[in-house]
Design a protein around this motif. Structure first.
Motif: not given
Length: 658
Positions: A121, A331-332, A523, A529, A594
């Motif tokens: 990211n 979640g991550t 993830s 997602i 997320t």
């Protein structure tokens, strides 16, 4: 003395350094963007239109960032008198701040590369969090990367860039040319207009134009993303997401979580209920050891096709426990996993509740254990100040055992914190003591409770399966610090060693072990997602009277404790969204998200809710992990909205309090 710049005819050479900086910044940002393209060559869209738009969008953001960075210099050029141009003061100020800016930007580019390596990211809210926890982050960088070489590289590249500007005459022009006040004013007002437009009308979300997540991320500018997240890392559901009537939403959720032995306590917007088991509780309650494993993806296990033999202990446990083979993380991040298992709640948008203000005295699994007269303990091998863990667990009924060494709990937390001492530690890295050491501490505390005839609920958070992937030498056959596989195998080794020791304890026969991952190792994926990268293993082990079995139903982290409480035949009050997976009315589903995208997964269909009040419906191919758009299903959408809207409503309105 003038030179031509597009849009500015015959601009004074006084602006030479400034405008060459802007061009240089855009060029370097472009090269970094190309590097990310090559890095993810098998994931990005190579459609010619997609490439063109990715690059063009990126240049648009880079231009905005360059003006933001250059703006203090533009103000300086506006206000600095012409008669002092070229003076010692002028040269020192310009040279010092130019070199400092280049150094910071080069370092930032390096940071973007390491952040991409870890998260795939551009800078996001995780990077914002890292500003707060500088000790762990700096130490992690020191242990994960050759820091002297990194700093030397930053210094060397900075010197090289400054030399190029010197050779092309930018400094000479800047220190010898004068600019009329009118021209300086026009440049300033133009820059001010650009800055105002970007602040007022350009959001980071505007870069998310593609169905391919990698193209979206590469379209962004790291610095712009960072400050966007800094401004907007908490989100009210009703402001950003599609909503429905609260009465309807609670009606849908109450219908989904009701079961034969549950009774709702109120008829209003609430899910609080009593659960009464048909069988009597045990006279002597079993101890519970709960282990939240760092980054333990399901695909690390042989059970799910991994042939590296890096999880032999967990693979064996899968055959000798109640094994959840189709369970998904919410979640991550670790704090999201903690939120899921303690509050049994779908993920709310923005930050995890673990990190939010006013998160003390909530109705958590600790509340249930406390009412059964358990001693609740939280064990963490690092400083529990990180990610607000000590505040959250201390404020919700846990005694803290961590490696704080100086950090203190706030005055409003009515609990005890114990430091893990140096003589209890054999190995430590950036994130804390090794898993063997934290397990040994847990065993020691369990022994003490047993001696006092106290039932205990021990919550252990492991840390070793994390960059820099270091652990004690000679424990496993993979050298320390060589990569993820070694960290996974050491994590499994330490768990196996702990279980060997636990089996020798007098309290073992009356102790249930619950093991689950906090999230997957990664993830990130090309879709909104990446559902497969939320699949994690979970186990309930050593529960007398219940046959070992594999639970194939799709379920969530939030279902783990409600299932355990049911297996223990407990009567208790619940404010949980999670449900006993053995209940006849249990509908297989999972919640994955997320901090901005929230998804309801049911079988191989997924509804994804996004901010800006958007939603999308997909068919999920488990084999290829691809998402294929489907026509909107109104009933499915209403259910997805209801889960997340009610979860956010209860927290926001303080209805998750005890």
């Amino acid at each position: 003395m003038t030179f031509k710049v597009p849009g500015f005819a015959h601009l004074s050479k006084r602006f030479s350094l400034l405008f060459n900086f802007i061009k240089g910044f855009i060029l370097l940002s472009f090269l970094l963007r190309i590097a990310f393209f090559i890095w993810q060559y098998d994931e990005v869209s190579w459609n010619i239109f997609a490439i063109f738009r990715t690059v063009l969008t990126g240049v648009f953001y880079d231009f905005g960032v360059s003006i933001f960075i250059a703006f203090p210099g533009i103000v300086y050029l506006l206000l600095f008198p012409n008669k002092f141009i070229g003076s010692i003061v002028d040269k020192v100020l310009v040279f010092f701040f130019f070199v400092l800016t280049i150094f910071i930007l080069v370092f930032t580019f390096f940071a973007e590369i390491t952040f991409w390596d870890e998260f795939k990211n551009r800078f996001n809210f995780i990077a914002v969090d890292y500003l707060i926890y500088t000790h762990e982050v700096v130490k992690n960088i020191q242990e994960s990367y050759p820091l002297p070489l990194l700093i030397s590289g930053v210094v060397g590249i900075t010197a090289f860039i400054v030399f190029l500007f010197y050779k092309c005459g930018s400094f000479r022009d800047t220190f010898t040319a004068k600019a009329p006040f009118k021209q300086r004013t026009v440049v300033f007002l133009s820059a001010l207009l650009i800055v105002t437009v970007y602040i007022s009308f350009v959001t980071n979300k505007d870069a998310e134009w593609s169905s391919n997540r990698y193209n979206n991320e590469i379209s962004k500018a790291g610095i712009y993303s960072f400050f966007a997240e800094f401004r907007n890392n908490q989100m009210k559901y009703e402001d950003f997401y599609t909503t429905c009537d609260n009465q309807e939403a609670f009606g849908i959720v109450r219908d989904k979580i009701t079961q034969k032995n549950s009774t709702f306590l109120k008829d209003d917007w609430s899910i609080r209920r009593t659960i009464t088991d048909t069988l009597p509780e045990k006279v002597i309650q079993p101890n519970v050891v709960f282990i939240l494993m760092e980054s333990m993806s399901a695909n690390f296990m042989k059970e799910f096709g991994n042939d590296k033999n890096i999880t032999p202990n967990m693979d064996a446990l899968a055959q000798n426990s109640i094994f959840f083979s189709n369970l998904f993380a919410t979640g991550t991040r670790t704090v999201r996993g903690m939120e899921a298992v303690t509050l049994c709640i779908p993920p709310t948008p923005g930050q995890s509740i673990v990190k939010r203000p006013d998160n003390h005295n909530l109705f958590t699994v600790s509340s249930v254990f406390q009412k059964k007269n358990y001693k609740n303990n939280f064990f963490y091998g690092g400083d529990g100040y990180f990610d607000n863990m000590n505040s959250y667990f201390g404020g919700n009924g846990f005694t803290i055992y961590d490696r704080g060494r100086g950090s203190v709990l706030s005055d409003d937390i009515k609990t005890v914190r114990h430091n893990i001492e140096d003589n209890e530690v054999t190995f430590e890295n950036a994130w804390g003591i090794c898993d063997e050491n934290i397990y040994d501490k847990m065993l020691k505390v369990a022994d003490a409770h047993y001696q006092k005839k106290e039932a205990f609920f021990n919550f252990v958070m492991t840390t070793s399966n994390h960059k820099p992937y270091t652990y004690p030498d000679h424990t496993i056959d993979i050298p320390s610090g060589t990569g993820r596989d070694g960290a996974v195998k050491y994590n499994d080794y330490a768990f196996g060693k702990m279980m060997e020791k636990a089996r020798t304890k007098p309290w073992f026969k009356n102790t249930v072990f619950v093991i689950v991952a906090d999230h997957c190792a990664s993830s990130a994926g090309k879709d909104e997602i990446d559902i497969k990268n939320y699949h994690i293993p979970a186990f309930i082990y050593n529960l007398p009277g219940v046959a070992n079995q594999k639970i194939m139903q799709q379920c969530s982290q939030i279902d783990l404790f409600p299932t355990l409480f049911s297996l223990l035949h407990w009567n208790y009050e619940s404010n949980f969204f999670g449900k006993d997976v053995f209940d006849k009315k249990f509908e297989p589903r999972a919640f994955v998200g997320t901090y901005r995208k929230l998804s309801l997964l049911k079988g191989e269909k997924a509804m994804i809710l996004s901010d800006q009040k958007k939603q999308a419906f997909y068919a999920w191919n488990k084999e290829t992990n691809d998402l294929k758009p489907l026509p909107m299903d109104k009933k499915f959408l209403d259910e997805a909205i209801s889960w997340y809207q009610t979860a956010d409503y209860l927290f926001t309105n303080k209805l998750l309090k005890e």
